[in-house]
Design an enzyme around this catalytic site. Structure first.
Site, PDB file in Angstrom:
ATOM      1  N   LYS A   1       0.812  -1.154   0.250  1.00 21.93           N
ATOM      2  CA  LYS A   1       0.117   0.114  -0.132  1.00 21.93           C
ATOM      3  C   LYS A   1       0.784   1.470   0.082  1.00 21.93           C
ATOM      4  CE  LYS A   1      -2.099  -0.618   3.764  1.00 21.93           C
ATOM      5  NZ  LYS A   1      -1.627  -1.933   4.377  1.00 21.93           N
TER       6      LYS A   1
ATOM      7  N   ARG B   1      -9.383   1.522   8.985  1.00 12.10           N
ATOM      8  CA  ARG B   1      -8.921  -0.106   9.546  1.00 12.10           C
ATOM      9  C   ARG B   1     -10.205  -0.650  10.032  1.00 12.10           C
ATOM     10  NH1 ARG B   1      -3.169   1.113   9.236  1.00 12.10           N
ATOM     11  NH2 ARG B   1      -1.744  -0.934   9.576  1.00 12.10           N
TER      12      ARG B   1
ATOM     13  N   ARG C   1      11.721  -6.250   6.052  1.00 11.98           N
ATOM     14  CA  ARG C   1      11.537  -4.550   5.548  1.00 11.98           C
ATOM     15  C   ARG C   1      12.531  -3.833   6.577  1.00 11.98           C
ATOM     16  NH1 ARG C   1       5.592  -2.064   5.601  1.00 11.98           N
ATOM     17  NH2 ARG C   1       5.640  -2.290   7.592  1.00 11.98           N
TER      18      ARG C   1
ATOM     19  N   ARG D   1      11.223  -1.533  11.847  1.00 17.26           N
ATOM     20  CA  ARG D   1      10.192  -1.126  12.929  1.00 17.26           C
ATOM     21  C   ARG D   1      10.135  -2.170  14.023  1.00 17.26           C
ATOM     22  NH1 ARG D   1       5.205   0.469   9.144  1.00 17.26           N
ATOM     23  NH2 ARG D   1       4.064  -0.392  10.568  1.00 17.26           N
TER      24      ARG D   1
ATOM     25  N   ARG E   1      -0.644  -8.236  14.151  1.00 18.45           N
ATOM     26  CA  ARG E   1      -1.069  -7.273  13.369  1.00 18.45           C
ATOM     27  C   ARG E   1      -2.046  -8.110  12.195  1.00 18.45           C
ATOM     28  NH1 ARG E   1       4.013  -4.629  11.300  1.00 18.45           N
ATOM     29  NH2 ARG E   1       2.914  -3.255   9.986  1.00 18.45           N
TER      30      ARG E   1
HETATM   31  P1  AMP Z   1       0.943   0.817   9.387  1.00 20.71           P
HETATM   32  O1  AMP Z   1       2.202   1.669   9.107  1.00 20.71           O
HETATM   33  O2  AMP Z   1      -0.120   1.452   8.466  1.00 20.71           O
HETATM   34  O3  AMP Z   1       1.298  -0.599   9.442  1.00 20.71           O
HETATM   35  O4  AMP Z   1       0.513   1.179  10.925  1.00 20.71           O
HETATM   36  C1  AMP Z   1       1.380   0.754  11.964  1.00 20.71           C
HETATM   37  C2  AMP Z   1       0.455   0.920  13.365  1.00 20.71           C
HETATM   38  O5  AMP Z   1      -0.161   2.208  13.414  1.00 20.71           O
HETATM   39  C3  AMP Z   1      -0.620  -0.096  13.387  1.00 20.71           C
HETATM   40  O6  AMP Z   1      -0.139  -1.473  13.825  1.00 20.71           O
HETATM   41  C4  AMP Z   1      -1.470   0.469  14.414  1.00 20.71           C
HETATM   42  O7  AMP Z   1      -1.008   0.319  15.593  1.00 20.71           O
HETATM   43  C5  AMP Z   1      -1.451   2.170  13.993  1.00 20.71           C
HETATM   44  N1  AMP Z   1      -2.354   2.396  12.859  1.00 20.71           N
HETATM   45  C6  AMP Z   1      -2.167   3.022  11.773  1.00 20.71           C
HETATM   46  N2  AMP Z   1      -3.171   3.132  11.126  1.00 20.71           N
HETATM   47  C7  AMP Z   1      -4.363   3.000  11.876  1.00 20.71           C
HETATM   48  C8  AMP Z   1      -5.534   3.192  11.912  1.00 20.71           C
HETATM   49  N3  AMP Z   1      -6.257   3.628  10.861  1.00 20.71           N
HETATM   50  N4  AMP Z   1      -6.142   2.663  12.834  1.00 20.71           N
HETATM   51  C9  AMP Z   1      -5.743   2.127  14.087  1.00 20.71           C
HETATM   52  N5  AMP Z   1      -4.531   2.068  14.194  1.00 20.71           N
HETATM   53  C10 AMP Z   1      -3.677   2.490  13.092  1.00 20.71           C
END
Ligand code: AMP
Length: 216
Positions: free
Chosen positions: A13, A88, A127, A162, A173
Protein backbone atom coordinates in the site's frame (compact mmCIF):
# COMPACT_ATOMS: atom_id res chain seq x y z
CA UNK A 1 -9.44 11.94 -6.91
CA UNK A 2 -10.28 10.49 -3.48
CA UNK A 3 -8.69 7.10 -3.11
CA UNK A 4 -8.07 4.38 -0.52
CA UNK A 5 -5.48 1.59 -0.50
CA UNK A 6 -6.60 -1.51 1.35
CA UNK A 7 -4.72 -4.73 2.12
CA UNK A 8 -2.58 -6.58 4.64
CA UNK A 9 0.33 -4.74 6.23
CA UNK A 10 3.14 -5.43 3.75
CA UNK A 11 0.83 -5.72 0.75
CA UNK A 12 2.52 -2.73 -0.92
CA UNK A 13 0.00 0.00 0.00
CA UNK A 14 2.67 2.51 1.04
CA UNK A 15 4.88 1.84 -1.98
CA UNK A 16 2.06 2.14 -4.51
CA UNK A 17 0.42 5.07 -2.71
CA UNK A 18 3.70 7.00 -2.90
CA UNK A 19 4.11 6.30 -6.63
CA UNK A 20 0.54 7.37 -7.35
CA UNK A 21 0.81 10.40 -5.11
CA UNK A 22 3.85 11.62 -7.11
CA UNK A 23 2.05 10.97 -10.37
CA UNK A 24 -1.28 12.60 -9.50
CA UNK A 25 0.28 15.30 -7.26
CA UNK A 26 -2.16 14.62 -4.46
CA UNK A 27 -0.98 13.77 -0.92
CA UNK A 28 -0.43 10.26 0.38
CA UNK A 29 -1.92 10.20 3.85
CA UNK A 30 -0.51 7.34 5.91
CA UNK A 31 -1.91 7.18 9.43
CA UNK A 32 0.96 4.82 10.36
CA UNK A 33 3.54 7.45 9.28
CA UNK A 34 1.68 10.25 11.10
CA UNK A 35 1.53 8.14 14.27
CA UNK A 36 5.21 7.09 14.02
CA UNK A 37 6.23 10.75 13.61
CA UNK A 38 4.19 11.58 16.74
CA UNK A 39 5.86 8.75 18.67
CA UNK A 40 9.32 9.92 17.53
CA UNK A 41 8.65 13.49 18.65
CA UNK A 42 7.12 12.35 21.94
CA UNK A 43 3.90 14.38 21.54
CA UNK A 44 0.86 13.49 23.71
CA UNK A 45 -0.61 11.73 20.66
CA UNK A 46 2.61 9.74 20.27
CA UNK A 47 2.67 8.75 23.92
CA UNK A 48 -0.94 7.57 23.68
CA UNK A 49 -0.41 5.66 20.41
CA UNK A 50 2.92 4.01 21.28
CA UNK A 51 1.58 1.24 23.50
CA UNK A 52 -0.94 0.07 20.90
CA UNK A 53 1.53 0.22 18.03
CA UNK A 54 4.25 -1.73 19.85
CA UNK A 55 1.82 -4.56 20.48
CA UNK A 56 0.49 -4.58 16.92
CA UNK A 57 -2.95 -3.43 18.08
CA UNK A 58 -5.01 -0.66 16.55
CA UNK A 59 -4.90 2.83 18.03
CA UNK A 60 -8.45 3.73 19.21
CA UNK A 61 -10.82 4.83 16.43
CA UNK A 62 -11.57 8.28 17.85
CA UNK A 63 -7.85 9.16 17.97
CA UNK A 64 -7.18 8.14 14.38
CA UNK A 65 -10.42 9.61 13.02
CA UNK A 66 -9.58 12.96 14.64
CA UNK A 67 -6.16 12.89 12.96
CA UNK A 68 -7.58 12.16 9.53
CA UNK A 69 -10.36 14.74 9.88
CA UNK A 70 -7.76 17.40 10.58
CA UNK A 71 -5.45 16.23 7.78
CA UNK A 72 -8.22 16.23 5.17
CA UNK A 73 -8.93 19.88 5.89
CA UNK A 74 -5.40 20.93 4.88
CA UNK A 75 -5.16 22.89 1.60
CA UNK A 76 -3.10 20.21 -0.20
CA UNK A 77 -5.85 17.61 0.32
CA UNK A 78 -8.58 19.67 -1.34
CA UNK A 79 -8.09 18.36 -4.86
CA UNK A 80 -7.78 14.77 -3.70
CA UNK A 81 -5.83 12.36 -1.51
CA UNK A 82 -4.66 8.79 -1.18
CA UNK A 83 -5.37 7.12 2.16
CA UNK A 84 -2.85 4.45 3.10
CA UNK A 85 -3.62 2.45 6.26
CA UNK A 86 -6.93 4.18 6.93
CA UNK A 87 -9.72 3.20 7.41
CA UNK A 88 -8.94 -0.01 9.29
CA UNK A 89 -12.32 -0.60 10.96
CA UNK A 90 -15.93 -0.25 9.86
CA UNK A 91 -16.38 2.56 12.41
CA UNK A 92 -13.50 4.47 10.77
CA UNK A 93 -15.00 3.93 7.30
CA UNK A 94 -18.43 5.17 8.41
CA UNK A 95 -16.91 8.25 10.03
CA UNK A 96 -14.78 8.91 6.96
CA UNK A 97 -17.90 8.91 4.77
CA UNK A 98 -19.53 11.40 7.18
CA UNK A 99 -16.46 13.69 7.19
CA UNK A 100 -16.31 13.69 3.38
CA UNK A 101 -20.04 14.26 3.02
CA UNK A 102 -19.71 17.45 5.05
CA UNK A 103 -17.04 18.54 2.56
CA UNK A 104 -19.34 17.60 -0.38
CA UNK A 105 -17.08 14.86 -1.65
CA UNK A 106 -16.72 11.09 -1.42
CA UNK A 107 -14.34 8.17 -1.90
CA UNK A 108 -14.16 7.32 -5.61
CA UNK A 109 -12.12 4.12 -5.65
CA UNK A 110 -10.72 1.58 -3.18
CA UNK A 111 -7.74 -0.41 -4.39
CA UNK A 112 -7.45 -3.73 -2.60
CA UNK A 113 -3.96 -5.24 -2.95
CA UNK A 114 -4.37 -8.98 -2.52
CA UNK A 115 -1.23 -10.82 -1.36
CA UNK A 116 -0.86 -14.25 0.31
CA UNK A 117 -0.22 -14.15 4.05
CA UNK A 118 3.11 -16.01 3.76
CA UNK A 119 4.37 -13.36 1.31
CA UNK A 120 3.57 -10.44 3.61
CA UNK A 121 5.21 -12.15 6.59
CA UNK A 122 8.36 -12.55 4.50
CA UNK A 123 8.19 -8.94 3.24
CA UNK A 124 7.54 -7.40 6.66
CA UNK A 125 10.25 -9.27 8.52
CA UNK A 126 12.85 -8.27 5.89
CA UNK A 127 11.60 -4.68 5.68
CA UNK A 128 13.69 -1.71 6.79
CA UNK A 129 12.25 1.79 7.09
CA UNK A 130 13.78 5.26 7.12
CA UNK A 131 12.09 6.93 10.07
CA UNK A 132 13.04 10.35 8.68
CA UNK A 133 11.43 10.25 5.20
CA UNK A 134 9.44 6.95 5.39
CA UNK A 135 11.36 5.35 2.48
CA UNK A 136 10.95 1.58 2.68
CA UNK A 137 13.76 -0.88 1.89
CA UNK A 138 13.83 -4.68 1.73
CA UNK A 139 16.90 -6.61 2.86
CA UNK A 140 16.52 -9.10 -0.02
CA UNK A 141 15.15 -7.14 -2.99
CA UNK A 142 16.10 -3.52 -2.23
CA UNK A 143 18.68 -3.32 0.59
CA UNK A 144 19.63 0.00 2.20
CA UNK A 145 23.01 1.50 1.17
CA UNK A 146 25.91 -0.06 3.15
CA UNK A 147 26.91 3.35 4.61
CA UNK A 148 23.44 3.68 6.18
CA UNK A 149 22.70 6.95 4.38
CA UNK A 150 19.13 6.97 3.07
CA UNK A 151 19.13 7.41 -0.71
CA UNK A 152 15.93 9.45 -0.58
CA UNK A 153 16.52 11.97 2.22
CA UNK A 154 20.32 11.73 2.65
CA UNK A 155 20.01 11.30 6.42
CA UNK A 156 22.13 8.81 8.30
CA UNK A 157 21.11 6.48 11.14
CA UNK A 158 17.37 6.60 10.58
CA UNK A 159 17.05 3.32 8.66
CA UNK A 160 15.75 0.73 11.12
CA UNK A 161 13.67 -2.37 11.44
CA UNK A 162 10.34 -1.09 12.77
CA UNK A 163 9.63 -2.42 16.27
CA UNK A 164 6.36 -3.90 15.02
CA UNK A 165 8.03 -5.70 12.07
CA UNK A 166 9.27 -8.61 14.21
CA UNK A 167 7.59 -11.93 13.44
CA UNK A 168 5.49 -12.15 16.60
CA UNK A 169 4.03 -8.65 16.26
CA UNK A 170 3.52 -9.17 12.54
CA UNK A 171 1.34 -12.20 13.35
CA UNK A 172 -0.71 -10.11 15.80
CA UNK A 173 -1.12 -7.37 13.17
CA UNK A 174 -2.36 -9.94 10.64
CA UNK A 175 -4.89 -11.31 13.19
CA UNK A 176 -6.07 -7.76 13.86
CA UNK A 177 -6.43 -7.26 10.11
CA UNK A 178 -8.55 -10.43 9.79
CA UNK A 179 -10.94 -9.48 12.58
CA UNK A 180 -11.19 -5.70 12.19
CA UNK A 181 -10.08 -4.65 8.71
CA UNK A 182 -11.16 -7.47 6.42
CA UNK A 183 -14.89 -6.53 6.74
CA UNK A 184 -14.05 -3.32 4.86
CA UNK A 185 -13.62 -5.32 1.65
CA UNK A 186 -17.34 -6.16 1.70
CA UNK A 187 -18.24 -2.62 2.82
CA UNK A 188 -16.62 -1.09 -0.26
CA UNK A 189 -17.62 -3.91 -2.61
CA UNK A 190 -21.25 -3.22 -1.74
CA UNK A 191 -20.68 0.44 -2.58
CA UNK A 192 -19.28 -0.64 -5.97
CA UNK A 193 -15.93 1.02 -5.25
CA UNK A 194 -13.63 -1.97 -4.79
CA UNK A 195 -10.94 -2.84 -7.32
CA UNK A 196 -8.98 -6.02 -6.65
CA UNK A 197 -5.36 -6.15 -7.76
CA UNK A 198 -2.86 -8.99 -7.42
CA UNK A 199 -0.28 -7.39 -5.13
CA UNK A 200 2.14 -10.30 -5.32
CA UNK A 201 3.46 -9.10 -8.69
CA UNK A 202 6.48 -6.81 -9.07
CA UNK A 203 6.17 -3.14 -8.09
CA UNK A 204 6.02 -1.92 -11.75
CA UNK A 205 3.45 -4.61 -12.64
CA UNK A 206 1.17 -3.64 -9.74
CA UNK A 207 1.65 0.02 -10.64
CA UNK A 208 0.68 -0.67 -14.26
CA UNK A 209 -2.52 -2.50 -13.20
CA UNK A 210 -3.49 0.36 -10.91
CA UNK A 211 -3.00 2.84 -13.78
CA UNK A 212 -5.09 0.69 -16.10
CA UNK A 213 -7.93 0.58 -13.58
CA UNK A 214 -7.80 4.32 -12.98
CA UNK A 215 -7.93 4.98 -16.74
CA UNK A 216 -11.12 2.93 -16.91
P1 AMP B 1 1.05 0.91 9.41
O1 AMP B 1 2.27 1.74 9.21
O2 AMP B 1 -0.08 1.34 8.50
O3 AMP B 1 1.33 -0.57 9.33
O4 AMP B 1 0.54 1.21 10.89
C1 AMP B 1 1.35 0.92 12.02
C2 AMP B 1 0.52 0.90 13.27
O5 AMP B 1 -0.08 2.19 13.48
C3 AMP B 1 -0.66 -0.07 13.27
O6 AMP B 1 -0.27 -1.38 13.60
C4 AMP B 1 -1.56 0.57 14.32
O7 AMP B 1 -1.08 0.34 15.62
C5 AMP B 1 -1.38 2.05 14.02
N1 AMP B 1 -2.36 2.51 13.00
C6 AMP B 1 -2.10 2.97 11.75
N2 AMP B 1 -3.22 3.29 11.09
C7 AMP B 1 -4.25 3.02 11.95
C8 AMP B 1 -5.66 3.11 11.86
N3 AMP B 1 -6.27 3.53 10.73
N4 AMP B 1 -6.38 2.74 12.94
C9 AMP B 1 -5.80 2.32 14.08
N5 AMP B 1 -4.48 2.18 14.22
C10 AMP B 1 -3.69 2.53 13.17
Amino acid sequence: MELIFLGYPGSGKGTQAKLLSDQLTIPQISTGDILRDAVASGTPLGLEAKKYMENGDLVPDEVVIGLVDERLQQPDAQKGFILDGFPRTIAQAVQLDAILEKQHRSIKIVIFLKVPKATVIERLTSRRTCLKCHRVYNMITDPPPPDGVCDRCGEKRYIVQREDDNEQTVRTRLDVYESQTRPLIEYYREQGKLVLIDGSQTIPEVQEQIQRNLRN
